[in-house]
Design a protein around this motif. Structure first.
Motif, PDB file in Angstrom:
ATOM      1  N   SER A 145     -59.793 -27.736  -4.610  1.00  0.00           N
ATOM      2  CA  SER A 145     -61.255 -27.337  -5.277  1.00  0.00           C
ATOM      3  C   SER A 145     -60.926 -25.904  -6.002  1.00  0.00           C
ATOM      4  O   SER A 145     -59.931 -25.464  -5.914  1.00  0.00           O
ATOM      5  CB  SER A 145     -62.120 -27.021  -3.846  1.00  0.00           C
ATOM      6  OG  SER A 145     -61.653 -25.957  -3.224  1.00  0.00           O
ATOM      7  N   GLN A 188     -60.130 -23.017  -3.699  1.00  0.00           N
ATOM      8  CA  GLN A 188     -58.722 -23.185  -3.230  1.00  0.00           C
ATOM      9  C   GLN A 188     -57.701 -22.906  -4.247  1.00  0.00           C
ATOM     10  O   GLN A 188     -56.716 -22.102  -4.126  1.00  0.00           O
ATOM     11  CB  GLN A 188     -58.353 -24.658  -2.632  1.00  0.00           C
ATOM     12  CG  GLN A 188     -59.067 -24.887  -1.470  1.00  0.00           C
ATOM     13  CD  GLN A 188     -59.001 -26.543  -1.037  1.00  0.00           C
ATOM     14  OE1 GLN A 188     -58.928 -27.356  -1.779  1.00  0.00           O
ATOM     15  NE2 GLN A 188     -58.836 -26.609   0.161  1.00  0.00           N
ATOM     16  N   SER A 247     -54.547 -28.067   3.296  1.00  0.00           N
ATOM     17  CA  SER A 247     -55.943 -27.713   3.087  1.00  0.00           C
ATOM     18  C   SER A 247     -56.615 -27.437   4.498  1.00  0.00           C
ATOM     19  O   SER A 247     -56.173 -28.196   5.293  1.00  0.00           O
ATOM     20  CB  SER A 247     -56.832 -28.819   2.372  1.00  0.00           C
ATOM     21  OG  SER A 247     -58.089 -28.478   2.417  1.00  0.00           O
ATOM     22  N   ASP A 263     -62.272 -25.672   6.383  1.00  0.00           N
ATOM     23  CA  ASP A 263     -63.433 -24.618   5.903  1.00  0.00           C
ATOM     24  C   ASP A 263     -62.849 -24.205   4.242  1.00  0.00           C
ATOM     25  O   ASP A 263     -63.342 -23.328   3.750  1.00  0.00           O
ATOM     26  CB  ASP A 263     -63.265 -23.245   6.787  1.00  0.00           C
ATOM     27  CG  ASP A 263     -61.808 -22.585   6.597  1.00  0.00           C
ATOM     28  OD1 ASP A 263     -61.081 -23.344   5.869  1.00  0.00           O
ATOM     29  OD2 ASP A 263     -61.899 -21.649   7.289  1.00  0.00           O
ATOM     30  N   ASP A 264     -62.008 -25.118   3.706  1.00  0.00           N
ATOM     31  CA  ASP A 264     -61.803 -25.027   2.084  1.00  0.00           C
ATOM     32  C   ASP A 264     -60.739 -23.699   2.002  1.00  0.00           C
ATOM     33  O   ASP A 264     -60.658 -23.518   1.048  1.00  0.00           O
ATOM     34  CB  ASP A 264     -63.212 -24.750   1.418  1.00  0.00           C
ATOM     35  CG  ASP A 264     -62.933 -25.302   0.004  1.00  0.00           C
ATOM     36  OD1 ASP A 264     -62.210 -26.486  -0.146  1.00  0.00           O
ATOM     37  OD2 ASP A 264     -63.790 -24.794  -1.100  1.00  0.00           O
ATOM     38  N   ASN A 265     -60.247 -23.433   3.151  1.00  0.00           N
ATOM     39  CA  ASN A 265     -59.131 -22.368   2.901  1.00  0.00           C
ATOM     40  C   ASN A 265     -57.787 -23.242   2.676  1.00  0.00           C
ATOM     41  O   ASN A 265     -57.580 -24.559   2.706  1.00  0.00           O
ATOM     42  CB  ASN A 265     -58.912 -21.612   4.225  1.00  0.00           C
ATOM     43  CG  ASN A 265     -59.825 -20.158   4.118  1.00  0.00           C
ATOM     44  OD1 ASN A 265     -60.100 -19.424   2.973  1.00  0.00           O
ATOM     45  ND2 ASN A 265     -60.585 -20.192   5.072  1.00  0.00           N
TER      46      ASN A 265
END
Length: 99
Positions: free
Chosen positions: A9, A12, A40, A43-45
Motif C-alpha cells: 500500500s 507501506q 505485512s 495494521d498496515d505496518n
C-alpha cells in the motif's frame, strides 16, 4: 500476524523508504531486501526480516555462497561489498511492484 507482502500500500511504501533512509543514515546496509524478506502486518505496518548480512556500510560483504540463480543488483556478487545502492534496488523493485 505477519503475511507475505504482495502489493504494498502507499503507507507501506513510505514505511519501506523511511526504513531504508534511517538504516543508511545510521551507516548500515541490509543486503537482502528482497520481497521474501518484507512482511505485512495486520495494521498496515511492515516487518523486515533476515538481517544475516546486514552490517556497517563499507565493511560487510555478500557471502561467498550467494545464490546466483537470483537476479541480484548490478555488482552484487559473492565476496563484494554490500552497498546502499543494492538496498535501494530492492526497495525500488518492491515499491514499483516489479517483483
Amino acid at each position: 500476524k505477519l503475511k507475505y507482502l504482495e502489493i504494498p500500500s502507499e503507507p507501506q511504501k513510505k514505511r519501506l523508504s523511511k526504513f531504508l533512509s534511517d538504516l543508511h543514515s545510521a551507516g548500515y546496509v541490509h543486503g537482502d531486501l528482497r520481497l521474501t524478506n518484507v512482511f505485512s502486518k495486520e495494521d498496515d505496518n511492515i516487518a523486515i526480516l533476515d538481517f544475516d548480512w546486514a552490517g556497517e556500510s563499507g565493511v560487510v560483504k555478500y557471502p561467498l555462497t550467494l545464490n546466483l540463480e537470483i537476479t541480484w543488483p548490478k555488482d552484487a556478487v559473492p565476496g563484494k561489498l554490500i552497498t546502499k545502492e543494492h538496498d535501494q534496488y530492492w526497495i525500488d523493485m518492491i515499491t514499483s511492484s516489479n517483483c
